[in-house]
Scaffold this motif. Sequence first.
Motif: not given
Length: 594
Positions: A210-225
């Motif tokens: 319910g926060t409206g956030r999205m998470f990006v999986v980057d193949q390089a090895g990190v997850i962004w917000v």
Amino acid sequence: MRKALTVILSLLLMLAMVPAAGAALHGETDQTTVEIVMEIGETTYTINGHEEEMDISPYIVDGRTMVPVRFVAEAFGLEADWGPRDERTQWVSFENEAIRIELEIGSPLIHLDFRDVVDPPPSTITSDVEAQIIEGRTYLPLRVIGEIFGAAFDWGPKDALTEWVSFTLTEIAPAPIEPVEPEEPLEEIGVELVAEGFTSPLAFVSPGDGTGRMFVVDQAGVIWVLDGEGNVLEEYFLDLRDVIVELRAGFDERGLLGVAFHPNYPQNGRFFVHYSAPLREGAPADWDHTAVIAEFQVSEEDINAADPDSERIILQIDQPQFNHNGGQIAFGPDGYLYIPLGDGGAANDVGLGHPDIGNGQDITTLLGSILRIDIDQGDPYAIPGDNPFVGEEGRDEIFAYGLRNPYRISFDAMGNNDLFAADVGQDLWEEVNIVARGGNYGWNLMEGTHCFDPQNPEQPPAECPSVGLRGEPLLDPILEYRNARNGGIGIAVIGGYVYRGQAINDLRGNYVFGDWSLGFGEGDGSVFAATLANGVWNFRELAITNRENQRMGLFITGFGQDADHELYILTTENAGPSGNTGKIYKIVPVEESP
């Protein structure tokens, strides 16, 4: 303190599916949205101006106000044959002229007989809960019935099943979406840039909190917000670059490949990742790497950071080659974790680490399969009792097999919650499957609907088996297309989602997917939409009106879906995991495209 709570009636309860799919409930209402106003701690509440008394106070769970579904149903005059009153909505029995539910007593298999029902669910549903017999009547948990019809609830604690449910939306919800075939198929879309600066974004996922956030999986090895305002936060949610293999800048199929947030993530903070680690100790020395499924916890101090020390290894699978690793993991509507795995790599499912029959057809290996595990039971996981090879020859984790590289999978958020898997082909054909429990999808006996010879992959033999090694049928994909290296329209299918959003009416109910590129030189990916009509899936390419040549002009690495079921296209300018050209675009109506 007063709270205004609103919901879609059909999501209140599949109770509200009247009259066409009335689930044996009596009483009708033309309401499509429901506004609930209640006094916290009091025993009265108001629904659309109609005041009702409750014989129990609201229940507060982790700050969320939970109300028994029974009371909401009764406020609308909807009646069902409930179990004993003191169990409230936990068990319920349905039978009427539209729908009859028959059960094999003592078995988790549910048979449904539909009459005069529009767009009915499947005729056979598997439940993880056995029926209960109360005073001679057969009852099922309402949770199970809701899942059958694709109803969405914010349930209380799992052990409460359907007794308590929370409605906490703060705006009047739109009318329920029906997957109606458009009169004219949509041919054009627009795109809007929402985020950039990534290396190779592979997944764009909502945590469902319910926060409206999205998470990006980057193949390089990190997850962004991305925060609720769409801003990319400077600090990573999770950084796994020290534990993944060293990636090849020019082209690589390894890396951080997927993330799945637990269905109860807002309460338990658990999430799972799929990444490529260096070859573990004890693995065949000449193999390439080890695929890891791991659990992490969100930090107790910061919702935008994971606890890096919380890692718990769930599953490790050794991989003979660097490619064909599968990718995005996902939780199904049954609460189980689904894990797609490729055949181990190389070509044709032959060579080092591939048996004579190929990993796709070998049910004693996890490779070439989609797995299904229960991460809420066991240590580190349990096997769902209805997985196809439980008690038989074959790995218990396998849900379906005969796959080459199911790189992207997704569940339809509505309808029958079908599991779609895009399986990247060899030289001639790309395919998309709707995956069924125990299904054998043919690789490497078949490529798409065509016979396949691993010794001569560009020349399909005139004849091939119609069944697998155990006599099981080889299942055809729902759609296929020729590979661009042989005169087709793309070289690697990229799975997407069934569109259930609100922004583009004519796209609803379409399976939106894509292809990586027409070639390896410069990115030139395609976007497609597929619809089911008269039992046949047809697809067409979507023209992107605000892009040059009406194509993305980039490598398409994946698709994303937000909490409102709007869709996104993930791209990069580079064929491999290097640089910072990764961008995410939202699919928007043509008239709203910049």
